[in-house]
Design a protein around this motif. Structure first.
Motif, PDB file in Angstrom:
ATOM      1  N   ILE A 121       1.443   9.960 -79.340  1.00 30.99           N
ATOM      2  CA  ILE A 121       0.250   9.417 -79.146  1.00 30.99           C
ATOM      3  C   ILE A 121      -0.348   9.401 -80.815  1.00 30.99           C
ATOM      4  O   ILE A 121      -0.456  10.490 -81.219  1.00 30.99           O
ATOM      5  CB  ILE A 121      -0.594   9.741 -78.269  1.00 30.99           C
ATOM      6  CG1 ILE A 121       0.049  10.052 -76.821  1.00 30.99           C
ATOM      7  CG2 ILE A 121      -1.963   9.343 -78.059  1.00 30.99           C
ATOM      8  CD1 ILE A 121      -0.744  10.516 -75.725  1.00 30.99           C
ATOM      9  N   GLU A 122      -0.665   8.201 -80.985  1.00 30.89           N
ATOM     10  CA  GLU A 122      -1.318   8.140 -82.331  1.00 30.89           C
ATOM     11  C   GLU A 122      -2.786   8.302 -82.067  1.00 30.89           C
ATOM     12  O   GLU A 122      -3.555   7.984 -81.246  1.00 30.89           O
ATOM     13  CB  GLU A 122      -1.414   6.768 -82.925  1.00 30.89           C
ATOM     14  CG  GLU A 122       0.273   6.564 -83.275  1.00 30.89           C
ATOM     15  CD  GLU A 122       0.448   5.488 -84.042  1.00 30.89           C
ATOM     16  OE1 GLU A 122      -0.259   4.654 -84.497  1.00 30.89           O
ATOM     17  OE2 GLU A 122       1.440   4.631 -83.891  1.00 30.89           O
ATOM     18  N   LEU A 123      -3.504   9.338 -82.792  1.00 30.85           N
ATOM     19  CA  LEU A 123      -4.872   9.833 -82.911  1.00 30.85           C
ATOM     20  C   LEU A 123      -5.678   9.325 -84.161  1.00 30.85           C
ATOM     21  O   LEU A 123      -4.813   9.637 -85.133  1.00 30.85           O
ATOM     22  CB  LEU A 123      -4.808  11.309 -82.414  1.00 30.85           C
ATOM     23  CG  LEU A 123      -4.232  11.646 -81.242  1.00 30.85           C
ATOM     24  CD1 LEU A 123      -4.506  13.320 -80.982  1.00 30.85           C
ATOM     25  CD2 LEU A 123      -4.800  10.865 -80.000  1.00 30.85           C
ATOM     26  N   ASN A 124      -6.825   9.156 -84.084  1.00 33.24           N
ATOM     27  CA  ASN A 124      -7.511   8.765 -85.241  1.00 33.24           C
ATOM     28  C   ASN A 124      -8.210  10.061 -85.809  1.00 33.24           C
ATOM     29  O   ASN A 124      -8.892  10.892 -84.745  1.00 33.24           O
ATOM     30  CB  ASN A 124      -8.573   7.554 -84.994  1.00 33.24           C
ATOM     31  CG  ASN A 124      -7.729   6.385 -84.638  1.00 33.24           C
ATOM     32  OD1 ASN A 124      -6.787   6.096 -85.245  1.00 33.24           O
ATOM     33  ND2 ASN A 124      -8.402   5.716 -84.125  1.00 33.24           N
ATOM     34  N   ALA A 125      -8.645  10.247 -87.057  1.00 30.22           N
ATOM     35  CA  ALA A 125      -9.168  11.339 -87.650  1.00 30.22           C
ATOM     36  C   ALA A 125     -10.825  11.453 -87.154  1.00 30.22           C
ATOM     37  O   ALA A 125     -11.197  10.338 -86.787  1.00 30.22           O
ATOM     38  CB  ALA A 125      -9.179  11.236 -89.194  1.00 30.22           C
TER      39      ALA A 125
END
Length: 153
Positions: A121-125
């Protein structure tokens, strides 16, 4: 009041009443904070509940029939990252993981994981992500693992 009834006379009996205490992270407001990766923790959700007050537990997108027994985790990446979230144990059916962003009392679904080996899963900072682990029934101890996926070369 408790009333004990029987079909016939009974000589003696014992009644035991104990207080059931849900896990500390039973509600989103008390989510266990994941401070760094890799992260692994064992969780007993045997007394987990379905939260209907405050911020109610949502229904997972990948399992709309699922309606209860939740525990919560929160992770805020310091930089953009791809992570893998896995849940093992808990008996035949480990909990389903739903990932949400929270805006006040509104939860926005990011992803839902029902695969036994997890998925990336791609997560944002600097974004708070809430992981809701939900089951069809109370679950004995399971293990949650969150790892950073390595970038392709």
């Amino acid at each position: 009041y408790l009333m004990l009834a029987s079909y016939s006379e009974r000589p003696t009996f014992t009644i035991t009443v104990t207080e059931v205490t849900p896990p500390a992270n039973d509600a989103i407001t008390n989510a266990t904070i994941i401070t760094s990766l890799p992260y692994t923790a064992s969780q007993d959700s045997i007394n987990a509940t379905t939260n209907t007050g405050g911020i109610p537990d949502p229904t997972p997108n990948c399992h709309p029939e699922l309606n209860g027994y939740t525990v919560w985790y929160r992770y805020t990446p310091r930089k953009d990252a791809t992570v893998r979230i896995q849940v093992t144990g808990g008996d035949m059916f480990p909990p389903i993981v739903s990932v949400y962003k929270r805006h006040g009392t509104t939860l926005t679904a990011v992803d839902c994981i029902s695969e036994s080996n997890g998925k990336p899963i791609e997560l944002n900072a600097h974004t708070n992500y809430y992981l809701m682990l939900a089951s069809y029934s109370e679950r004995p101890t399971f293990t949650i693992t969150v790892t950073r996926e390595l970038a392709a070369a």
